[in-house]
Design a protein around this motif. Structure first.
Motif, mmCIF file in Angstrom:
data_model
loop_
_atom_site.group_PDB
_atom_site.id
_atom_site.type_symbol
_atom_site.label_atom_id
_atom_site.label_comp_id
_atom_site.label_asym_id
_atom_site.label_seq_id
_atom_site.Cartn_x
_atom_site.Cartn_y
_atom_site.Cartn_z
ATOM 1 N N PHE A 34 -5.279 8.281 5.098
ATOM 2 C CA PHE A 34 -5.817 7.129 4.412
ATOM 3 C C PHE A 34 -5.493 6.837 2.996
ATOM 4 O O PHE A 34 -4.885 6.034 2.436
ATOM 5 N N LEU A 35 -5.741 8.024 2.183
ATOM 6 C CA LEU A 35 -5.728 8.159 0.811
ATOM 7 C C LEU A 35 -4.127 8.136 0.545
ATOM 8 O O LEU A 35 -3.795 7.607 -0.349
ATOM 9 N N ALA A 36 -3.641 8.923 1.140
ATOM 10 C CA ALA A 36 -2.068 9.057 1.062
ATOM 11 C C ALA A 36 -1.458 7.663 0.990
ATOM 12 O O ALA A 36 -0.254 7.366 0.524
ATOM 13 N N ALA A 37 -1.983 6.763 1.865
ATOM 14 C CA ALA A 37 -1.457 5.161 1.920
ATOM 15 C C ALA A 37 -1.860 4.351 0.996
ATOM 16 O O ALA A 37 -1.128 3.840 0.413
ATOM 17 N N VAL A 38 -3.207 4.347 0.385
ATOM 18 C CA VAL A 38 -3.695 3.596 -0.438
ATOM 19 C C VAL A 38 -3.654 3.908 -1.621
ATOM 20 O O VAL A 38 -3.688 3.016 -2.595
ATOM 21 N N VAL A 39 -3.675 5.109 -2.126
ATOM 22 C CA VAL A 39 -3.802 5.713 -3.591
ATOM 23 C C VAL A 39 -2.652 5.247 -4.224
ATOM 24 O O VAL A 39 -2.741 4.738 -5.391
ATOM 25 N N PRO A 40 -1.411 5.383 -3.692
ATOM 26 C CA PRO A 40 -0.433 4.914 -4.567
ATOM 27 C C PRO A 40 -0.256 3.336 -4.926
ATOM 28 O O PRO A 40 0.103 3.097 -5.897
ATOM 29 N N ALA A 64 -18.167 21.143 -1.960
ATOM 30 C CA ALA A 64 -16.857 21.732 -1.317
ATOM 31 C C ALA A 64 -15.944 20.414 -0.532
ATOM 32 O O ALA A 64 -14.788 20.523 -0.660
ATOM 33 N N ASP A 65 -16.745 19.556 0.047
ATOM 34 C CA ASP A 65 -16.058 18.308 0.764
ATOM 35 C C ASP A 65 -15.212 17.563 -0.122
ATOM 36 O O ASP A 65 -14.193 17.010 -0.019
ATOM 37 N N TYR A 66 -15.861 17.334 -1.225
ATOM 38 C CA TYR A 66 -15.167 16.386 -2.361
ATOM 39 C C TYR A 66 -14.024 17.338 -2.904
ATOM 40 O O TYR A 66 -12.890 16.319 -3.329
ATOM 41 N N ALA A 67 -14.397 18.507 -2.945
ATOM 42 C CA ALA A 67 -13.100 19.159 -3.885
ATOM 43 C C ALA A 67 -12.104 19.149 -2.809
ATOM 44 O O ALA A 67 -10.753 19.142 -3.450
ATOM 45 N N HIS A 68 -12.198 19.276 -1.760
ATOM 46 C CA HIS A 68 -11.043 19.241 -0.578
ATOM 47 C C HIS A 68 -10.322 17.917 -0.757
ATOM 48 O O HIS A 68 -9.254 17.748 -0.793
ATOM 49 N N MET A 69 -11.124 16.743 -0.761
ATOM 50 C CA MET A 69 -10.688 15.454 -0.425
ATOM 51 C C MET A 69 -9.991 15.092 -1.848
ATOM 52 O O MET A 69 -8.552 14.742 -1.797
ATOM 53 N N GLY A 127 -8.570 17.321 -4.072
ATOM 54 C CA GLY A 127 -7.147 18.300 -4.002
ATOM 55 C C GLY A 127 -6.210 17.770 -3.069
ATOM 56 O O GLY A 127 -5.082 18.011 -3.493
ATOM 57 N N GLN A 128 -6.559 17.253 -2.027
ATOM 58 C CA GLN A 128 -5.365 17.031 -1.052
ATOM 59 C C GLN A 128 -4.665 15.856 -1.505
ATOM 60 O O GLN A 128 -3.527 15.638 -1.313
ATOM 61 N N VAL A 129 -5.265 14.678 -2.129
ATOM 62 C CA VAL A 129 -4.606 13.761 -2.709
ATOM 63 C C VAL A 129 -4.922 13.390 -4.169
ATOM 64 O O VAL A 129 -5.662 12.879 -4.675
ATOM 65 N N ASN A 130 -4.332 14.356 -5.244
ATOM 66 C CA ASN A 130 -4.786 14.604 -6.462
ATOM 67 C C ASN A 130 -4.428 13.595 -7.393
ATOM 68 O O ASN A 130 -3.062 13.633 -8.117
ATOM 69 N N SER A 131 -4.994 12.523 -7.807
ATOM 70 C CA SER A 131 -4.776 11.240 -8.582
ATOM 71 C C SER A 131 -5.956 10.902 -9.276
ATOM 72 O O SER A 131 -7.041 10.852 -8.522
ATOM 73 N N ARG A 154 -13.472 12.458 -12.563
ATOM 74 C CA ARG A 154 -13.034 11.850 -11.372
ATOM 75 C C ARG A 154 -14.007 10.843 -10.877
ATOM 76 O O ARG A 154 -14.125 10.306 -9.879
ATOM 77 N N ILE A 155 -15.265 10.842 -11.712
ATOM 78 C CA ILE A 155 -16.454 10.182 -11.314
ATOM 79 C C ILE A 155 -16.060 8.604 -11.891
ATOM 80 O O ILE A 155 -15.912 8.499 -13.120
#
Length: 399
Positions: A215-221, A252-257, A259-263, A293-294
């Motif tokens: 989902f993030l890979a699609a909407v973050v750009p 840890a959950d937020y760090a994963h999110m 890090g996966q779509v780092n923008s 990132r807050i």
């Protein structure tokens, strides 16, 4: 910080003018009437902006653009729903709105067993009672295999609690747990809730995390393209419910999110109340860890009955409870100063006093549960007092 206030639209019994008189600077709202999965039109956004402006403020933060269950499970019309989410971001940007909160909680949004529980001060607050919740799961909802999720002593206590429940309490508990997003017309009957739970069969935490990343890979750009910051709200409460995984419950959950779509366009809604329901979440440390990132902050406090996981808790006064609010605000002010020194236009972080206890005239107003006028005003005053003290030019450390 930028002091904001959640408003549920013209049906809200707490008006924009009430918020203006409380001293806030901007409004947090959404098009709650638009069905989940549909795009928001420019006309609809501008109409809501005009409604807010008529009360003397401006619409500054969206909470929330709902993420459909189809997106979370990657079934049905999920691709169309993502496209509509992208379109909504573009339309919001055209209307000058730059911050969008969302959540990725499966099926249920924030979950409480009591919406107006009486405190020792005779205020009314929202509460999650673990025993009542287990009684609901085992004896009211009768979810298949629910007993596998709870230890035997807790099941026995829940059975005793259920045996003493009146018909009215049983019905009330079903309504409270099955409620949808705040301000929306969504919600589930017991058969609907069971059917929705079945749609998550085979979806564990790993797969749900993957769906969030997709989902993030699609909407973050798109967010980057139009200059919007999107920010994920944590799970509330921050642990699995009704056999469903929850994936934004810890640092840890937020760090994963992230890090996966780092923008920088993809960030965090720091909700001190949601995360604070877990004793192992250190809120000041989380605020420092994700400071850059807050994009949005909910400040409230909860008192836990125990430090076990899961546990019962209630929404306490903003400066009571288990979270050191002074340290959290200090971390946020430190980040704002860093952003100002960098010359960033988004140096000011929007904050709202999240939820609040019903006190005084709130007790008869009948506002949205958790969103009273006077209780939130009291919370905002307390939070602003901390901020003012920490920022005072004579004694403050962030002046």
């Amino acid at each position: 910080m930028r002091h904001t206030w959640r408003w549920f639209g013209p049906v809200d019994k707490v008006t924009v003018t009430d918020a203006l008189q409380a001293g806030v600077q901007g409004i947090v709202t959404a098009l709650h009437h638009v069905p989940t999965g549909q795009a928001w039109t420019i006309e609809g956004i501008r109409q809501r902006q005009a409604e807010v402006q008529a009360g003397g403020l401006a619409w500054e933060v969206v909470e929330s653009i709902p993420v459909s269950e189809d997106i979370k499970t990657q079934t049905g019309d999920w691709r169309d729903h993502i496209a509509n989410w992208q379109t909504t971001l573009r339309h919001l940007a055209q209307c000058g709105i730059r911050t969008v909160c969302y959540n990725f909680m499966p099926v249920l949004d924030w979950t409480r067993t009591d919406l107006r529980w009486e405190t020792h001060q005779r205020a009314r607050a929202m509460r999650f009672d673990l025993v009542d919740f287990v009684a609901f799961d085992l004896h009211i909802l009768k979810r298949p295999a629910a007993a596998e999720d709870y230890p035997q002593p807790l099941q026995a206590e829940a059975a005793r609690r259920f045996a003493d429940m009146t018909d009215d309490r049983i019905a009330q508990l079903g309504r409270n747990v099955g409620a949808g997003l705040p301000g929306s017309a969504d919600g589930y009957s017991l058969p609907q809730l069971l059917e929705r739970l079945r749609s998550y069969q085979g979806i564990d935490a790993g797969r749900l995390r993957g769906n969030l990343v997709d989902f993030l890979a699609a909407v973050v750009p798109v967010a980057e393209e139009v200059g919007i910051n999107i920010c994920a709200h944590p799970d509330d409460p921050p642990w699995p419910l009704l056999g469903l995984p929850r994936i934004l419950s810890t640092q840890a959950d937020y760090a994963h999110m992230l890090g996966q779509v780092n923008s920088r366009a993809s960030g965090v809604t720091l909700c001190s109340g949601s995360l604070g329901a877990r004793a192992d979440n250190d809120l000041p440390a989380i605020a420092r860890a994700f400071a850059d990132r807050i994009h949005f902050v909910h400040l409230r406090n909860v008192t836990r009955d125990a430090d076990t996981l899961p546990c019962s808790f209630f929404e306490d006064e903003h400066l009571a409870g288990g979270t050191d609010m002074v340290q959290v605000i200090a971390a946020l002010l430190t980040e704002e100063k860093r952003r100002r020194d960098e010359g960033r236009a988004d140096h000011q972080i929007p904050m709202r006093p999240d939820h609040g206890q019903e006190i005084l005239d709130d007790l008869t107003r009948g506002a949205q549960p958790g969103y009273p006028a006077i209780g939130r005003l009291k919370g905002l005053a307390e939070l602003r007092g901390i901020e003012a003290a920490l920022s005072h030019p004579q004694r403050g450390i962030f002046a």
